[in-house]
Design an enzyme around this catalytic site. Sequence first.
Site, PDB file in Angstrom:
ATOM      1  N   ARG A   1       6.280  17.366  -4.146  1.00 30.64           N
ATOM      2  CA  ARG A   1       6.256  16.277  -3.179  1.00 30.64           C
ATOM      3  C   ARG A   1       7.395  16.381  -2.144  1.00 30.64           C
ATOM      4  O   ARG A   1       7.194  16.166  -0.951  1.00 30.64           O
ATOM      5  CB  ARG A   1       6.375  14.970  -3.958  1.00 30.64           C
ATOM      6  CG  ARG A   1       6.238  13.747  -3.105  1.00 30.64           C
ATOM      7  CD  ARG A   1       6.342  12.528  -3.987  1.00 30.64           C
ATOM      8  NE  ARG A   1       6.333  11.324  -3.157  1.00 30.64           N
ATOM      9  CZ  ARG A   1       6.826  10.177  -3.536  1.00 30.64           C
ATOM     10  NH1 ARG A   1       7.371  10.047  -4.730  1.00 30.64           N
ATOM     11  NH2 ARG A   1       6.778   9.135  -2.739  1.00 30.64           N
TER      12      ARG A   1
ATOM     13  N   GLU B   1      -7.040  -5.052  13.174  1.00 31.76           N
ATOM     14  CA  GLU B   1      -6.102  -3.926  13.068  1.00 31.76           C
ATOM     15  C   GLU B   1      -6.061  -3.170  14.383  1.00 31.76           C
ATOM     16  O   GLU B   1      -4.991  -2.812  14.894  1.00 31.76           O
ATOM     17  CB  GLU B   1      -6.533  -2.970  11.948  1.00 31.76           C
ATOM     18  CG  GLU B   1      -6.447  -3.563  10.555  1.00 31.76           C
ATOM     19  CD  GLU B   1      -6.772  -2.541   9.472  1.00 31.76           C
ATOM     20  OE1 GLU B   1      -6.400  -1.368   9.603  1.00 31.76           O
ATOM     21  OE2 GLU B   1      -7.422  -2.925   8.479  1.00 31.76           O
TER      22      GLU B   1
ATOM     23  N   GLY C   1      -9.493   7.746  10.571  1.00 26.25           N
ATOM     24  CA  GLY C   1      -8.685   7.705  11.789  1.00 26.25           C
ATOM     25  C   GLY C   1      -9.101   6.684  12.836  1.00 26.25           C
ATOM     26  O   GLY C   1      -8.855   6.880  14.027  1.00 26.25           O
ATOM     27  N   SER C   2      -9.669   5.549  12.412  1.00 26.66           N
ATOM     28  CA  SER C   2     -10.050   4.582  13.452  1.00 26.66           C
ATOM     29  C   SER C   2      -8.813   3.900  14.065  1.00 26.66           C
ATOM     30  O   SER C   2      -8.796   3.616  15.270  1.00 26.66           O
ATOM     31  CB  SER C   2     -11.037   3.543  12.902  1.00 26.66           C
ATOM     32  OG  SER C   2     -10.411   2.634  12.044  1.00 26.66           O
ATOM     33  N   ASN C   3      -7.785   3.647  13.285  1.00 25.46           N
ATOM     34  CA  ASN C   3      -6.550   3.105  13.874  1.00 25.46           C
ATOM     35  C   ASN C   3      -5.865   4.137  14.767  1.00 25.46           C
ATOM     36  O   ASN C   3      -5.309   3.792  15.811  1.00 25.46           O
ATOM     37  CB  ASN C   3      -5.600   2.623  12.773  1.00 25.46           C
ATOM     38  CG  ASN C   3      -5.960   1.233  12.290  1.00 25.46           C
ATOM     39  OD1 ASN C   3      -5.776   0.255  12.999  1.00 25.46           O
ATOM     40  ND2 ASN C   3      -6.529   1.146  11.088  1.00 25.46           N
TER      41      ASN C   3
ATOM     42  N   ASP D   1       9.716   0.846   4.693  1.00 32.00           N
ATOM     43  CA  ASP D   1      10.916   1.112   3.895  1.00 32.00           C
ATOM     44  C   ASP D   1      10.475   1.803   2.608  1.00 32.00           C
ATOM     45  O   ASP D   1       9.344   2.275   2.512  1.00 32.00           O
ATOM     46  CB  ASP D   1      11.740  -0.162   3.675  1.00 32.00           C
ATOM     47  CG  ASP D   1      11.020  -1.194   2.814  1.00 32.00           C
ATOM     48  OD1 ASP D   1       9.972  -0.870   2.223  1.00 32.00           O
ATOM     49  OD2 ASP D   1      11.524  -2.332   2.728  1.00 32.00           O
ATOM     50  N   GLU D   2      11.388   1.835   1.619  1.00 34.13           N
ATOM     51  CA  GLU D   2      11.081   2.676   0.460  1.00 34.13           C
ATOM     52  C   GLU D   2      10.115   2.044  -0.528  1.00 34.13           C
ATOM     53  O   GLU D   2       9.641   2.700  -1.446  1.00 34.13           O
ATOM     54  CB  GLU D   2      12.388   3.081  -0.228  1.00 34.13           C
ATOM     55  CG  GLU D   2      13.066   4.198   0.549  1.00 34.13           C
ATOM     56  CD  GLU D   2      14.576   4.073   0.567  1.00 34.13           C
ATOM     57  OE1 GLU D   2      15.125   3.588  -0.425  1.00 34.13           O
ATOM     58  OE2 GLU D   2      15.179   4.460   1.587  1.00 34.13           O
TER      59      GLU D   2
ATOM     60  N   HIS E   1      -1.434  -2.409   7.415  1.00 38.15           N
ATOM     61  CA  HIS E   1      -1.966  -2.687   6.074  1.00 38.15           C
ATOM     62  C   HIS E   1      -3.005  -3.800   6.183  1.00 38.15           C
ATOM     63  O   HIS E   1      -2.763  -4.798   6.874  1.00 38.15           O
ATOM     64  CB  HIS E   1      -0.827  -3.101   5.139  1.00 38.15           C
ATOM     65  CG  HIS E   1      -1.302  -3.372   3.746  1.00 38.15           C
ATOM     66  ND1 HIS E   1      -1.631  -2.352   2.867  1.00 38.15           N
ATOM     67  CD2 HIS E   1      -1.532  -4.533   3.092  1.00 38.15           C
ATOM     68  CE1 HIS E   1      -2.044  -2.891   1.726  1.00 38.15           C
ATOM     69  NE2 HIS E   1      -1.997  -4.204   1.839  1.00 38.15           N
TER      70      HIS E   1
ATOM     71  N   ASN F   1       3.623   1.023   9.853  1.00 37.97           N
ATOM     72  CA  ASN F   1       2.397   1.152   9.049  1.00 37.97           C
ATOM     73  C   ASN F   1       1.498  -0.048   9.340  1.00 37.97           C
ATOM     74  O   ASN F   1       1.976  -1.115   9.720  1.00 37.97           O
ATOM     75  CB  ASN F   1       2.748   1.172   7.555  1.00 37.97           C
ATOM     76  CG  ASN F   1       1.526   1.360   6.680  1.00 37.97           C
ATOM     77  OD1 ASN F   1       0.637   2.171   6.979  1.00 37.97           O
ATOM     78  ND2 ASN F   1       1.445   0.595   5.597  1.00 37.97           N
TER      79      ASN F   1
HETATM   80  C1  GRF Z   1      -6.943   0.783   7.385  1.00 41.67           C
HETATM   81  O1  GRF Z   1      -7.616  -0.309   6.810  1.00 41.67           O
HETATM   82  C2  GRF Z   1      -5.453   0.583   7.283  1.00 41.67           C
HETATM   83  O2  GRF Z   1      -5.069  -0.759   7.346  1.00 41.67           O
HETATM   84  C3  GRF Z   1      -5.140   1.140   5.917  1.00 41.67           C
HETATM   85  O3  GRF Z   1      -6.014   2.246   5.771  1.00 41.67           O
HETATM   86  C4  GRF Z   1      -7.160   2.063   6.580  1.00 41.67           C
HETATM   87  C5  GRF Z   1      -7.246   3.266   7.462  1.00 41.67           C
HETATM   88  O4  GRF Z   1      -8.423   3.255   8.234  1.00 41.67           O
HETATM   89  N1  GRF Z   1      -3.740   1.484   5.798  1.00 41.67           N
HETATM   90  P1  GRF Z   1      -8.548   4.239   9.452  1.00 41.67           P
HETATM   91  O5  GRF Z   1      -8.387   5.652   8.915  1.00 41.67           O
HETATM   92  O6  GRF Z   1      -7.498   3.889  10.452  1.00 41.67           O
HETATM   93  O7  GRF Z   1      -9.937   4.022   9.982  1.00 41.67           O
END
Ligand code: GRF
Length: 206
Positions: A68, A177, A15-17, A144-145, A112, A110
Site C-alpha cells: 500500500r 453531487e 467518473g460522473s463527478n 484527513d486521516e 461523499h 472528497n
Molecule cells: C459518488 O456517489 C461519490 O459521492 C462517492 O462515490 C461515487 C462516485 O461516483 N464517493 P462517480 O464515479 O463520480 O460517478
Amino acid sequence: MSSAGRVGILISGRGSNMLALLDAMGRGQISAEPAVVLSDRPAAAGLALAQAQGVPTAVVDTREVKPRAAHEQRVVDRLREHRVDLVCLAGYMRLLTPRMIGAFPDRILNIHPSLLPAFPGLHAQRQALAHGVKLSGCTVHLVDEECDHGPIVAQASVPVLEHDTEESLSARILEQEHRIYPEAVALYFGRGLHVEGRRVLAGPGC
Ligand code: GRF
C-alpha cells in the site's frame, strides 16, 4: 505558461463527478485546468471519458504496485509530475494515509453521498435508507486521516421519499453531487478556503 490552478482527479470507477468537474473547468466555472485523471483501476470507465476530452490520464494499478505504501507513493509522484495544486477524490475507493495527506495538506477534497457526519463509509445511501432518515444528501469535505471525516466545505440535502430504493435515492443525491462539487472547487480557486478547527470559511478572494 499558464498560471491557472491545476487539478488532479482520482477515480476508481464510472467518473460522473470527474465529468462534472471537467465540465466546470471547461466552461470557466472553476478557474483551474485539469492536470491529470488518475485511477487505481485500469478498467475504470472514467479513464476513457477523460481521454475523450483530451485530459491526461494515469493508472497506478493496485494489483501491480504493492504494498500500500508503495502504491500511494507512486500516486503522489504522478500527481507531482503533473504539478497538481488540488487533488479531488471522485469515487476513489482507497483510504489515504498520512503520506499522501502530508504531501497535499488541506489540498485534498472528497465527495461523499450522505450528510456527514451521518453514514460515513461504504453504501452511504443504503445506510440512510436502513436508518429511516427523512433527509439525506451529499458532502464535500477536506480529507484527513479518518474515513469521510475532514472539515466540511459544502453540503446539499435531498428528501428521502417513502418508496425510495437505493438506486432512486442515489440518483437524487448524485444530481446534487454534480452541483456542489464544482461549486466547492470553484470556491477553492476563487475566494480560497480557510480552515479554523473543523470549520471551513471562504477567504476574501483576490
Ligand atoms: C459518488 O456517489 C461519490 O459521492 C462517492 O462515490 C461515487 C462516485 O461516483 N464517493 P462517480 O464515479 O463520480 O460517478
